[in-house]
Design a protein around this motif. Structure first.
Motif, PDB file in Angstrom:
ATOM      1  N   ASP A 178       0.841  -1.185   0.000  1.00  0.00           N
ATOM      2  CA  ASP A 178       0.000   0.000   0.000  1.00  0.00           C
ATOM      3  C   ASP A 178       0.882   1.243   0.000  1.00  0.00           C
ATOM      4  O   ASP A 178       2.086   1.178   0.310  1.00  0.00           O
ATOM      5  CB  ASP A 178      -0.899   0.014   1.234  1.00  0.00           C
ATOM      6  CG  ASP A 178      -1.915  -1.116   1.228  1.00  0.00           C
ATOM      7  OD1 ASP A 178      -2.318  -1.526   0.123  1.00  0.00           O
ATOM      8  OD2 ASP A 178      -2.279  -1.580   2.324  1.00  0.00           O
ATOM      9  N   VAL A 179       0.300   2.377  -0.336  1.00  0.00           N
ATOM     10  CA  VAL A 179       1.034   3.642  -0.262  1.00  0.00           C
ATOM     11  C   VAL A 179       1.299   3.954   1.210  1.00  0.00           C
ATOM     12  O   VAL A 179       0.398   3.869   2.050  1.00  0.00           O
ATOM     13  CB  VAL A 179       0.233   4.779  -0.912  1.00  0.00           C
ATOM     14  CG1 VAL A 179       0.964   6.115  -0.741  1.00  0.00           C
ATOM     15  CG2 VAL A 179       0.006   4.497  -2.386  1.00  0.00           C
ATOM     16  N   SER A 180       2.539   4.289   1.534  1.00  0.00           N
ATOM     17  CA  SER A 180       2.905   4.595   2.919  1.00  0.00           C
ATOM     18  C   SER A 180       3.532   5.976   3.009  1.00  0.00           C
ATOM     19  O   SER A 180       4.212   6.433   2.082  1.00  0.00           O
ATOM     20  CB  SER A 180       3.875   3.543   3.464  1.00  0.00           C
ATOM     21  OG  SER A 180       5.052   3.488   2.677  1.00  0.00           O
ATOM     22  N   LEU A 181       3.294   6.638   4.125  1.00  0.00           N
ATOM     23  CA  LEU A 181       3.831   7.972   4.374  1.00  0.00           C
ATOM     24  C   LEU A 181       5.215   7.842   4.991  1.00  0.00           C
ATOM     25  O   LEU A 181       5.362   7.365   6.118  1.00  0.00           O
ATOM     26  CB  LEU A 181       2.898   8.741   5.314  1.00  0.00           C
ATOM     27  CG  LEU A 181       3.300  10.169   5.651  1.00  0.00           C
ATOM     28  CD1 LEU A 181       3.234  11.055   4.417  1.00  0.00           C
ATOM     29  CD2 LEU A 181       2.412  10.722   6.763  1.00  0.00           C
ATOM     30  N   LYS A 182       6.241   8.269   4.263  1.00  0.00           N
ATOM     31  CA  LYS A 182       7.618   8.154   4.730  1.00  0.00           C
ATOM     32  C   LYS A 182       8.134   9.438   5.354  1.00  0.00           C
ATOM     33  O   LYS A 182       9.047   9.405   6.187  1.00  0.00           O
ATOM     34  CB  LYS A 182       8.527   7.754   3.565  1.00  0.00           C
ATOM     35  CG  LYS A 182       8.166   6.418   2.921  1.00  0.00           C
ATOM     36  CD  LYS A 182       8.320   5.278   3.904  1.00  0.00           C
ATOM     37  CE  LYS A 182       8.089   3.927   3.239  1.00  0.00           C
ATOM     38  NZ  LYS A 182       8.221   2.807   4.182  1.00  0.00           N
TER      39      LYS A 182
END
Length: 440
Positions: A178-182
């Protein structure tokens, strides 16, 4: 491009003239009341946008230069009580006369910020790795894909909010994340002073202009939650404090015992880093502290930290680096780090020679390097491990090339030894790395 003065004013700079009744007195003898541009000229004169000549004439039938037009645009830009449509008109004129306005000291970027408050950068990256380090020299291959977006939104003239969003895919087994906030942080920029607050990148990218700074903090995935303050010019000091997610990475391959695998993989984190970079010389020194009770009794093979005392929860790491650029093509640098609390794998260092350098915006540019690296697992907090890996030492070579603008090819080869050798294996290591990256 030449325009008559009256035509230019009527077509472009009559800010609000079409919908306003003017009461301004006529200062110009050669603009009679029945002239079609009378209202515009008199109002702009009252607003200080146009001045005319010392003999009281306007001379609206003559051609004007781009520089004169830019002066009028600059004065119109200074007006603050314009409608949205009038401001859009002035913005378009500012874009047309940007070079002349810059010569006048007017920053067109202010208008660009009004027109577009959020900017997006990103990249699509394919990476191939092949690692060999066991007794049979069997291959461990991986194919990875990364898609990244990096928005930046303006808050005001000093502050921006920035973020990084990553999505990854394993090309070998066709799975994806999934898209993750880095990253997510606010950044304030002032003269010789910068502050960041939020989820911040721990690492600084490898500096090919001043090599040698990258032994300890070069992994782009490393991050911490807290605050960072940088101040200074040629001599800069950076102070960081917060919580750091200590990464329990493995040395290449599942058969090799992992680094400390913490049930709570965060630690209190503080650091101070001094850097001097001017001309051809770069020098630096830093201190990094990690504190967590989860460090106690964890390690590779034997106890890595001082056992049986409160000090066992601490990692105290010192580092120094230096680099020198001989000319535009040749540079040499090195760095050294030591963890004074570790019993094992407590030193890390690198020596690197760089030739030329690839720039994503410069088609056909390329660069190459050769380095010797030793990445002791408890001294290198967050090194780049796509060549030499954690607890490995040996020779690494690399090559970058830009076949097309914003398309970058990278290749690395590492040949060395494992510093920790499981039973039934040997210490020989070979790592191969390849990447193609599309930037936008």
């Amino acid at each position: 491009m030449k325009k008559t003065l009256v035509a230019a004013l009527a077509a472009a700079l009559t800010v609000g003239a079409a919908s306003t009744t003017f009461a301004a007195a006529n200062p110009f003898s050669d603009v009679p009341r029945d002239h079609w541009a009378y209202d515009a000229v008199t109002q702009l004169a009252a607003d200080g946008v146009v001045e005319g000549y010392g003999d009281g004439t306007f001379r609206g039938d003559r051609n004007i230069t781009r520089y004169e037009m830019a002066q009028m645009v600059a004065k119109a830009m200074a007006k603050g009580d314009m409608s949205a449509s009038d401001r859009a008109l002035v913005d378009r004129l500012a874009a047309e006369f940007a070079d002349e306005l810059n010569n006048l000291g007017v920053r067109v970027s202010n208008l660009e910020r009004n027109a577009d408050m959020v900017k997006w950068n990103g990249r699509l990256r394919y990476t191939y790795t092949s690692n060999r380090h066991d007794a049979n020299h069997s291959k461990v291959n991986n194919d990875g894909l990364l898609f990244r977006l990096e928005p930046s939104a303006e808050v005001n003239s000093h502050w921006h909010v920035k973020a990084r969003l990553d999505a990854t895919a394993n090309m070998k087994n066709d799975t994806s994340s999934d898209v993750s906030l880095k990253r997510a942080y606010a950044q304030g920029d002032y003269t010789n002073f910068q502050v960041k607050l939020g989820k911040i990148g721990l690492a600084s990218p490898e500096n090919k202009v001043h090599p040698g700074s990258g032994c300890l903090l070069t992994d782009e995935s490393a991050k911490f939650s807290g605050a960072e303050v940088t101040f200074g010019n040629k001599l800069q000091a950076t102070v960081q404090a917060g919580r750091y997610a200590y990464d329990s990475k493995t040395i290449y391959g599942s058969s090799v015992k992992p680094l400390p695998k913490l049930s709570n993989e965060t630690a209190n984190y503080q650091s101070i880093d001094l850097k001097y970079m001017a001309g051809n010389v770069s020098l630096g020194a830093g201190y990094f502290h990690l504190g967590s009770m989860q460090f106690v009794g964890r390690g590779i093979g034997t106890q890595p930290y001082a056992s049986g005392s409160n000090d066992a929860k601490d990692a105290n790491i010192w580092r120094v680096f230096a680099g020198y650029r001989f000319d535009k093509n040749n540079a040499l640098g090195g760095s050294y780090a030591s963890n004074t609390k570790a019993d094992n794998y407590k030193n890390a260092y690198t020596v690197e020679y760089d030739y030329k350098g690839a720039k994503a915006s410069d088609q056909g540019s390329w660069g190459a390097y050769v380095a010797y690296r030793k990445l002791g697992a408890f001294a290198a907090i967050a090194p780049t491990t796509d060549g030499a890996g954690y607890n490995q030492k040996g020779v690494e070579v690399g090559f970058d090339y830009v076949p097309l603008k914003n398309v970058v090819l990278k290749a690395k080869y590492f040949n060395g030894k494992d510093m920790y050798v499981p039973a039934g294996s040997d210490d020989k290591v070979q790592n191969l790395f390849g990447r193609v990256e599309f930037l936008f």
